[in-house]
Scaffold this active site. Structure first.
Site, PDB file in Angstrom:
ATOM      1  N   ARG A  59      37.251  61.447  38.875  1.00 35.71           N
ATOM      2  CA  ARG A  59      37.059  60.036  39.254  1.00 35.71           C
ATOM      3  C   ARG A  59      35.591  59.770  39.582  1.00 35.71           C
ATOM      4  O   ARG A  59      35.134  58.635  39.555  1.00 35.71           O
ATOM      5  CB  ARG A  59      37.992  59.658  40.421  1.00 35.71           C
ATOM      6  CG  ARG A  59      37.858  58.226  40.877  1.00 35.71           C
ATOM      7  CD  ARG A  59      39.081  57.665  41.644  1.00 35.71           C
ATOM      8  NE  ARG A  59      39.725  58.638  42.503  1.00 35.71           N
ATOM      9  CZ  ARG A  59      39.263  59.046  43.695  1.00 35.71           C
ATOM     10  NH1 ARG A  59      38.127  58.550  44.167  1.00 35.71           N
ATOM     11  NH2 ARG A  59      39.919  59.944  44.398  1.00 35.71           N
ATOM     12  N   TYR A 112      33.761  32.840  31.909  1.00 34.97           N
ATOM     13  CA  TYR A 112      34.980  33.516  31.451  1.00 34.97           C
ATOM     14  C   TYR A 112      36.079  33.262  32.482  1.00 34.97           C
ATOM     15  O   TYR A 112      35.834  33.382  33.690  1.00 34.97           O
ATOM     16  CB  TYR A 112      34.701  35.014  31.312  1.00 34.97           C
ATOM     17  CG  TYR A 112      35.941  35.803  30.997  1.00 34.97           C
ATOM     18  CD1 TYR A 112      36.579  35.645  29.768  1.00 34.97           C
ATOM     19  CD2 TYR A 112      36.489  36.678  31.918  1.00 34.97           C
ATOM     20  CE1 TYR A 112      37.738  36.347  29.473  1.00 34.97           C
ATOM     21  CE2 TYR A 112      37.644  37.393  31.628  1.00 34.97           C
ATOM     22  CZ  TYR A 112      38.258  37.218  30.412  1.00 34.97           C
ATOM     23  OH  TYR A 112      39.395  37.919  30.126  1.00 34.97           O
ATOM     24  N   ASP A 183      26.466  38.081  32.782  1.00 40.86           N
ATOM     25  CA  ASP A 183      27.513  38.580  31.885  1.00 40.86           C
ATOM     26  C   ASP A 183      26.964  38.444  30.461  1.00 40.86           C
ATOM     27  O   ASP A 183      26.855  37.343  29.924  1.00 40.86           O
ATOM     28  CB  ASP A 183      28.792  37.761  32.077  1.00 40.86           C
ATOM     29  CG  ASP A 183      29.959  38.281  31.228  1.00 40.86           C
ATOM     30  OD1 ASP A 183      29.702  38.922  30.182  1.00 40.86           O
ATOM     31  OD2 ASP A 183      31.118  38.034  31.606  1.00 40.86           O
ATOM     32  N   LYS A 208      34.656  43.931  23.775  1.00 38.75           N
ATOM     33  CA  LYS A 208      34.278  42.977  22.735  1.00 38.75           C
ATOM     34  C   LYS A 208      33.322  43.613  21.702  1.00 38.75           C
ATOM     35  O   LYS A 208      33.704  44.523  21.024  1.00 38.75           O
ATOM     36  CB  LYS A 208      33.701  41.715  23.378  1.00 38.75           C
ATOM     37  CG  LYS A 208      34.520  41.199  24.583  1.00 38.75           C
ATOM     38  CD  LYS A 208      35.918  40.705  24.207  1.00 38.75           C
ATOM     39  CE  LYS A 208      36.841  40.463  25.389  1.00 38.75           C
ATOM     40  NZ  LYS A 208      36.334  39.574  26.425  1.00 38.75           N
TER      41      LYS A 208
END
Ligand SMILES: *Cc1c(COP(=O)(O)O)cnc(C)c1O
Length: 385
Positions: A59, A112, A183, A208
């Site tokens: 992790r 978004y 972003d 994306k």
């Protein structure tokens, strides 16, 4: 690390289009693999040492993340490697956590919808307050920066394709001590590098364009500020929204072809946007590559291309716009963007979409198919209206 696992040093002279192909590779040693292997492990040998090694537990770190983080960091011209997350939203959650308790977040009203929904939830819980702005209206944003803590920028915006005057907004934020977060999912670092314009942090939905094949959900953060990176690394480790090794491998595999994908999809987008704008059944088109588009001048000045998302309005109402999407044969009616295949979606079908997004607005994420096939599909569907 032994010599065969040492990465090849990227040359500072490499063009970004070369960097995505040649960066993040093992050194050119005999019998070294051309790609790093995928490491499936949850933990690492510590040999009973009290002071553990660097990796400790999966992790905290995974060697499969390293080449992707290195390449994305270099693409964004950051001094440090990127940090991968399990999704764009996981990266956004980490970034929004940087707003101090009770702080003010300046945010584009056409961000978004996940970013809007999460920040609204934080506002409802009393964690922060949002100042919504029209990101294309520079004076509006500058006025909102007064007394603010964080500036959130999307440019071009999803789904309205408004273009911000990024260097001006980032300089104004900096001069007021406001942390700026961009972003950069729509533009990708091939078209726009916000850190070089003064941004403190860049957010990506790797889902994306970076991965590019609609087969991965992943996110990333990039910064040149080492203490900020440490803080975000700590957040990722503690909150646990880490990227799976297989997804990270697929994302690096996808990024190798990003330059040719974008080159092709942008060319297709320009042709389709021009033809849609001239079509009698289309009421409006937003694409920064169109000369008449309100964002054209800024995009031409600030970006290395206009991207591959077109927003257009067709049909008298939501039902007709839905009918149009349903009539596509080649184009896939689905949410998301940035893949090799063309996707179309009526955005207002999502209840979380801002009310100012028109009911009949269709977001077209243009892929790399032959443009005449795409146009035939758009035409036949429009003719059925
Ligand atoms: C898709 C998207 C996100 C969210 O990313 P996920 O990987 O779906 O969590 C954030 N910002 C923008 C601009 C997006 O298009």
């Amino acid at each position: 690390m032994n010599s065969s696992s040492m990465p090849s040093a990227p040359s500072p002279q490499w063009d970004p289009k070369t960097l995505i192909v040649a960066g993040g590779r093992p050194a050119h040693d005999t019998d070294a693999p051309v790609n790093y292997p995928v490491t499936f492990t949850s933990t690492y040998h510590s040999q009973g040492q009290a002071a553990a090694g660097e990796r400790v537990y999966a992790r905290f770190s995974n060697p499969t993340w390293d080449p992707f983080e290195e390449v994305l960091g270099q693409l964004e011209v950051a001094d440090s490697p990127a940090l991968v997350f399990s999704s764009g939203m996981a990266a956004i959650a980490a970034a929004l956590n940087l707003v101090p308790a009770g702080g003010v977040l300046v945010m584009p009203k056409h961000s978004y919808n996940g970013s809007l929904a999460l920040s609204s939830e934080l506002q409802a819980a009393g964690r922060l307050s949002i100042r919504p702005v029209d990101i294309a209206d520079t004076d509006d944003v500058i006025a909102a920066l007064q007394g603010a803590d964080v500036l959130w920028v999307e440019s071009p915006t999803n789904p309205m394709l408004e273009v911000a005057d990024l260097p001006v907004l980032l300089a104004e934020a900096k001069s007021r001590g406001v942390l700026s977060i961009v972003d950069n999912t729509f533009a990708t670092p091939l078209l726009q590098r916000p850190l070089t314009l003064g941004a403190d942090l860049v957010v990506h939905s790797v889902t994306k364009y970076l991965s590019g094949h609609s087969d991965v959900i992943m996110g990333a953060l990039v910064t040149s500020d080492e203490s900020l990176r440490q803080k975000l690394h700590g957040y990722r480790t503690l909150h646990g929204a880490i990227s799976s090794p297989m997804d990270t491998f697929l994302a690096l595999r996808g990024v190798r072809t990003m330059a040719v994908r974008i080159e092709r999809s942008q060319k297709n987008s320009q042709v389709l946007a021009e033809r849609l704008a001239a079509h009698p059944k289309v009421q409006a088109v937003r694409y920064p590559g169109l000369e008449q588009d309100p964002g054209h001048e800024r995009a031409t000045r600030l970006m290395d291309g206009y991207g591959s998302v077109i927003a257009f309005q067709a049909g008298q109402d939501a039902a007709q716009a839905d009918q149009l999407v349903a009539a596509f044969e080649l184009i896939t009616g689905a949410t998301s963007l940035g893949g090799v295949e063309t996707l179309a979606e009526r955005r207002a079908r999502h209840a979380s979409e801002p009310e100012t997004v028109p009911e009949n607005l269709i977001r077209l994420s243009v892929g790399i198919e032959e443009v005449e096939d795409l146009w035939r599909d758009l035409q036949q569907a429009l003719e059925q209206l």
